[in-house]
Scaffold this active site. Structure first.
Site, PDB file in Angstrom:
ATOM      1  N   ASP A 103      34.015  11.296  -3.585  1.00  0.00           N
ATOM      2  CA  ASP A 103      34.365  11.125  -2.178  1.00  0.00           C
ATOM      3  C   ASP A 103      35.136  12.363  -1.730  1.00  0.00           C
ATOM      4  OD1 ASP A 103      34.785  10.181   0.333  1.00  0.00           O
ATOM      5  OD2 ASP A 103      35.851   8.367  -0.260  1.00  0.00           O
ATOM      6  N   VAL A 104      34.379  13.387  -1.336  1.00  0.00           N
ATOM      7  CA  VAL A 104      34.974  14.686  -1.021  1.00  0.00           C
ATOM      8  C   VAL A 104      34.859  15.035   0.459  1.00  0.00           C
ATOM      9  CG1 VAL A 104      34.618  15.526  -3.368  1.00  0.00           C
ATOM     10  CG2 VAL A 104      32.851  15.950  -1.649  1.00  0.00           C
ATOM     11  N   LYS A 105      33.969  14.377   1.177  1.00  0.00           N
ATOM     12  CA  LYS A 105      33.803  14.520   2.630  1.00  0.00           C
ATOM     13  C   LYS A 105      33.795  15.987   3.076  1.00  0.00           C
ATOM     14  CE  LYS A 105      35.613   9.984   3.933  1.00  0.00           C
ATOM     15  NZ  LYS A 105      36.107   9.498   2.632  1.00  0.00           N
ATOM     16  N   ARG A 106      33.051  16.798   2.383  1.00  0.00           N
ATOM     17  CA  ARG A 106      32.968  18.209   2.758  1.00  0.00           C
ATOM     18  C   ARG A 106      32.114  18.373   4.009  1.00  0.00           C
ATOM     19  NH1 ARG A 106      37.351  18.789   0.053  1.00  0.00           N
ATOM     20  NH2 ARG A 106      37.185  19.474  -2.103  1.00  0.00           N
TER      21      ARG A 106
END
Length: 309
Positions: A103-106
């Site tokens: 879950d890095v939401k880049r």
């Protein structure tokens, strides 16, 4: 990787993912005490406490679930030491046979987006050699910058047979400030969903695309509409439990094959011992509390699917 995720969901009969989003306030006192005795009240001590906390959760739940979702911010806040704990967590989850959704939401463009994709899903070239870095199986991505921000990730996913979950309608209360705005008569999240389905058509597995969507449990009517709009898209559903989502609200995120969605719970599981329903376990047995909360969630979701499908 979407095929492996589907197989794991079938094997466990558990269309859920445990969010490994540890805050120090979730970590029981005995774990903090041991970490601080070893490394002091330092960033390294905090990161060690987080890692040991995670290991306990994983050991008590890995046989029940198909996947975990570590939120990288909870590790980045402790700097380099926190990132080391993140890496140890990812590696340990893989050792236990779990799918890891980073879950890095880049969300960026060009070479920056390509670098994020290489770090989390691909490989980085160093001289004549290449190395995997964090090695998640899926990553969450913000589509706000359009195709320029998504294509580098899709390119890496095709090379590595990995996947994405792209933010479509998030579970937070203020998501509507932008996501619900009408554009050409449609809410923006619907236009994003259409685009996710189009991107996904370029990277299909047998029945579902490697390119998934994030649609929050807190907006069940939106979930129903997105299921119709994206029939071949796997939906990651945050917002269960602590944010108000219930199994009864979520059946229509799934297709009639009981697939097509995976529901996330983070603090509802990892901090279950702090809830009244699981307080009997206490901090010493926080992991057993997490296991019971996981079993209860699986029963809730499957009961809703049995009733609806």
């Amino acid at each position: 990787m979407i095929e492996k995720l589907i197989q794991k969901i079938k094997e466990t009969n558990a269309p859920i993912v445990v969010g490994l989003d540890p805050m120090l306030s979730y970590v029981p006192e005995h774990i903090l005490k041991q970490a601080y005795e070893t490394y002091g009240e330092t960033l390294k001590g905090a990161a060690e406490a987080v890692w040991q906390f995670n290991r306990g959760i994983i050991d008590c739940t890995y046989d029940l679930i198909p996947a975990v979702k570590p939120q990288i911010a909870m590790y980045e806040q402790f700097g380099v030491e926190g990132l080391a704990a993140f890496q140890k967590t990812v590696d340990y989850c893989h050792e236990k046979g779990l799918i890891v959704i980073g879950d890095v939401k880049r969300g960026d463009i060009g070479s920056t987006s390509a670098a994020y994709a290489a770090a989390h899903l691909g490989r980085i070239a160093v001289g004549s050699r290449t190395y995997p870095v964090f090695q998640e199986d899926f990553a969450t991505v913000n589509p706000y910058l359009g195709t320029d921000g998504i294509k580098p990730f899709i390119d890496v996913c095709k090379e590595e047979k990995k996947g994405l979950f792209i933010l479509v309608k998030t579970s937070n209360p203020s998501s509507g400030e932008f996501q619900d705005r009408l554009v050409d008569g449609k809410p923006l999240y619907e236009l994003v969903g259409e685009k996710v389905a189009a991107w996904g058509a370029e990277h299909m597995g047998s029945d579902y695309s490697y390119i998934g969507a994030v649609v929050g449990a807190t907006y069940p009517e939106v979930g129903k509409a997105m299921r119709r709009l994206m029939p071949k898209t796997f939906i990651l559903v945050p917002g269960y439990g602590a944010q108000g989502g219930r199994g009864a609200d979520l059946a229509h995120y799934f297709n009639k094959d009981r697939l097509g969605a995976i529901v996330n719970s983070s603090r509802g599981i990892i901090a279950a011992y702090k809830q009244e329903a699981y307080a009997k376990f206490g901090g010493e047995h926080y992991a057993e509390a997490a296991r019971q909360a996981t079993l209860d969630m699986i029963a809730d979701i499957n009961g809703a699917l049995d009733a609806a499908l």
